[in-house]
Each structure stands twice: as C-alpha cells, then as structure tokens.
Design an enzyme around this catalytic site. Structure first.
Site, mmCIF file in Angstrom:
data_model
loop_
_atom_site.group_PDB
_atom_site.id
_atom_site.type_symbol
_atom_site.label_atom_id
_atom_site.label_comp_id
_atom_site.label_asym_id
_atom_site.label_seq_id
_atom_site.Cartn_x
_atom_site.Cartn_y
_atom_site.Cartn_z
ATOM 1 N N ARG A 201 0.835 -1.197 0.000
ATOM 2 C CA ARG A 201 0.000 0.000 0.000
ATOM 3 C C ARG A 201 0.871 1.248 0.000
ATOM 4 N NH1 ARG A 201 -2.067 2.480 4.465
ATOM 5 N NH2 ARG A 201 -2.116 0.540 5.674
ATOM 6 N N TYR B 33 -15.219 18.026 -16.159
ATOM 7 C CA TYR B 33 -15.718 16.648 -16.108
ATOM 8 C C TYR B 33 -16.856 16.528 -15.097
ATOM 9 C CZ TYR B 33 -15.747 11.681 -14.906
ATOM 10 O OH TYR B 33 -16.138 10.393 -14.629
ATOM 11 N N ASP C 289 -5.954 19.605 -14.791
ATOM 12 C CA ASP C 289 -6.216 18.263 -15.320
ATOM 13 C C ASP C 289 -5.714 18.234 -16.762
ATOM 14 O OD1 ASP C 289 -7.365 15.975 -16.492
ATOM 15 O OD2 ASP C 289 -9.057 16.012 -15.113
ATOM 16 N N LYS D 261 -7.461 6.988 -19.662
ATOM 17 C CA LYS D 261 -7.670 7.448 -21.032
ATOM 18 C C LYS D 261 -6.419 7.204 -21.891
ATOM 19 C CE LYS D 261 -11.589 8.989 -19.315
ATOM 20 N NZ LYS D 261 -11.456 8.882 -17.856
#
Length: 380
Positions: free
Chosen positions: A46, A98, A169, A194
């Site tokens: 982690r 978005y 972004d 993406k």
C-alpha cells in the site's frame, strides 16, 4: 532522448531483475525486512510497490516532474488534490469540467467544509475578482466537453501573486502534447484510464508535482486513503504508455480530418475543438501545447435526429470514456455530465443535440464514411 523515444525506453531493461525487457509484476503485499535496524525500501505494498514505482519513475521522466503518484482512478487523483485543503477554503473550477469533478465539488465539498465557485471563463478572470478565501484554481484545459482553452501562464501569474495554488487536469493532451508543470502549475492530475493506458482496459489516475512539500502531503493522503494503483494495473500502464506517441499522433491526424469533414457537413451546426472558440484561445492553445488532441464535440442540426444518428453508426460505439484506440461517441447531457443540473447545462452549452467524439486509430476514410451514412439515415 526525444520524448517519443523516452516513452518507449524510459525504463532501462538492464535495471530490471535479470535484465528483463519489461519490468516484472510484483504481486507481493509484504516484503521481508532484514532487522529492526535495517528496513528495506519496500515493506507493505500500500505504501510502495516495485511495479508501481517503476511506472511512477517512468511517467515522472516523461512529465518532467520530480514526483509522480499513481492512483486507483482519475477521480482518486482529483480527490487527492482536493484533500490538500481545509475547512473554509474555496476552490475555483471552470464551468465546463468533467461531470465527476463537478459532482465531487457539489456533493462532497460540503462534508469537508470546502466551498467552490464555477468560473465562466478563466481567460477573463481578473485578480481583484478573486476573494480572499480562494486557495486553489482547478482547471481542465482543454475542457470537457466543449474543449475551451485556458491560458495557463496568465492564470498561474494571477494565482501565484495571491498565494493561490493552481491544479490542472491534463488528461486530454497528456505530457506528450502539453507540459503544465513547466508553465508554473503546482499540481497536475490525470485520468490515466484514457490516453496513458490507451486500450480501455485499466482504471487509473496520476498526480504529479515538483513540490517537496506537496508531494509529501499527497503521498501521506494516498497511503491513508488506500487509493494507490495495484501492481497489475501499474504494469498495464507501463505497457500502454509505450505506444502513446504512435497512438496519439494517429488519433490527432484522424481528428484534423474529421474536423474538416464535420465543418462542411450540413447536418452539423457547430464543431468544438481545442482553440476553436476564439482567436485568443487558438493562440493560447498553440503557445502551450503541440497538438489539439483527439477529442472534439459537435452539435447536430435540428433537421436531423440525434438519437437515430447515434443508432445508425457502425464503427463509432456509443460509450463513455475516451483515449482508447477505438472511436467512441457519447451524449454529454445524459452520460458524462448528467450530474449537472439542466439549467447549468443550458447555461454552459451542453445541449441535447451536443455529441462528444473520441477519435480512434481506425482508417480516417472509414470513420468519415460511417459518419456520412449515419447523417443520411438521421435526416428528418
């Protein structure tokens, strides 16, 4: 190395175990330590994992950043960035962003004591319009779904004068076309789902920064939230990233051809792409990026049935997301931006006849022929 070579050769095979051409996937959750006074680099996956670190180091080279943190999704990356702020802070967002980002601000911010404000056009925002409680500006450029372009250097100069952080972004252009940290942005986030992954088979996000202080905070947050990327998905990103330049160049070439086709098509009343809104935005886009990317949106003329057009497509699939090798089309008002109230959709320009197109790597003639036959069938 040039950027497109670095994308492929950024991980030196001689540095991999047994000099493997690609790094292995380390699925181990825990790593043995030598003693209480001799802890190793990896302890629990982690916190850190060799495969995830291999991707992070590769992407940092491509981004030109000191730090890169891979996360479980694009929204996990955005959440990390938003988690840097405290009760009473306000964040400015561009008004067509978005839908998931808007939904987070509109629903989760109140639980965290944060405030937000939608800005119609960052390119006209003046320093004296920014209230004292604003601690960050969050920008998508180009924006989703209308591909509006923000002049990053202008906003960075205004924000930094007032001690305000700039977060951007860069999902739509990637570091292959746009390096936002070089323009002064403090934190850059990506949905690596993406173009970075590129094959519609992995959900992932990325946060990058050059700040020691911010990187330490972001790493603590990611470890505390447990929002790190898995080893297997990290490997998928390494594999997908190797073809970014060839994919994105082909997709962008196709996009230019389709823009020209749609601009002459009587069934289309408007075409939106990076730099199309105004001369100012075109100059800003050309000044801060080397390509327009492979995402556009367009409005269908009322004399054509939008739903029938979509159903008539043979190559373009109706689906959310973007950035894979396949061409997709989606309806922002009911799909990606359904979290926006109707009145806000109308104000921004997310119309019922607006479609967003993610252009793939197929033959451009086939793509245009598919659009043409669908327009013909959709005429009322």
């Amino acid at each position: 190395m040039k950027l497109d070579t670095l994308i492929v050769k950024g991980i030196n095979a001689k540095d991999n175990p047994y000099q493997s051409v690609v790094p292995p996937i380390f699925l181990a959750t825990s790593f043995v330590q030598n003693g209480l006074d001799d802890f190793q680099k990896y302890g629990y996956s982690r916190g850190a994992n060799p495969t995830r670190n291999a991707f992070e180091e590769l992407f940092a080279k491509i981004e030109g950043s000191r730090y890169c943190l891979a996360t479980a999704s694009g929204m996990a990356a955005t959440t990390l960035a938003f988690s840097l702020f405290k009760t009473g802070d306000k964040i400015l967002l561009n008004n067509n962003t978005y839908g998931g980002t808007y939904r987070y601000a509109d629903t989760i911010f109140k639980n965290q004591g944060l405030k937000y404000e939608l800005v119609d056009d960052f390119n006209t925002l003046n320093e004296d319009e920014i209230s004292s409680d604003v601690k960050a500006i969050f920008i998508e450029t180009p924006s989703n779904p209308l591909l509006r372009v923000t002049d990053i250097k202008r906003i960075v100069n205004i924000a930094h004068k007032k001690g305000i952080m700039v977060i951007a972004d860069n999902t739509f252009l990637t570091p292959y076309y746009q390096h936002l940290l070089e323009l002064g942005v403090d934190v850059v986030v990506y949905s690596a789902t993406k173009y970075i992954g590129g094959h519609a088979d992995v959900i992932a996000g990325i946060v990058t920064t050059n700040s020691d202080e911010l990187a330490a905070k972001l790493d603590l947050l990611r470890n505390s939230f447990g929002s790190m990327l898995s080893p297997a998905d990290s490997y998928y990103l390494i594999k997908g990233l190797k073809t970014l330049s060839v994919r994105f160049d082909r997709q962008t070439q196709n996009t230019h051809k389709i823009i020209e086709f749609l601009s002459k098509e009587e069934a289309v009343s408007a075409v939106h792409y990076a730099g199309s809104y105004s001369k100012f935005e075109k100059e800003a886009q050309e000044g801060q990026a080397t390509g327009i990317g492979a995402l556009i949106s367009f409005e269908i003329d009322p004399k054509y049935d939008c739903n029938k057009f979509v159903k008539s497509l043979r190559i373009f699939d109706l689906a959310v997301s973007l950035g894979g090798v396949e061409s997709l089309v989606c309806h922002p008002a009911s799909m990606t931006h359904d979290s926006y109230p109707k009145e806000l959709q109308e104000k921004i320009g997310i119309k019922e006849n607006l479609l967003r197109m993610a252009v793939g790597v197929e033959n451009s003639d086939d793509l245009m022929a598919d659009l043409k036959q669908a327009f013909t069938k959709a005429k009322i």
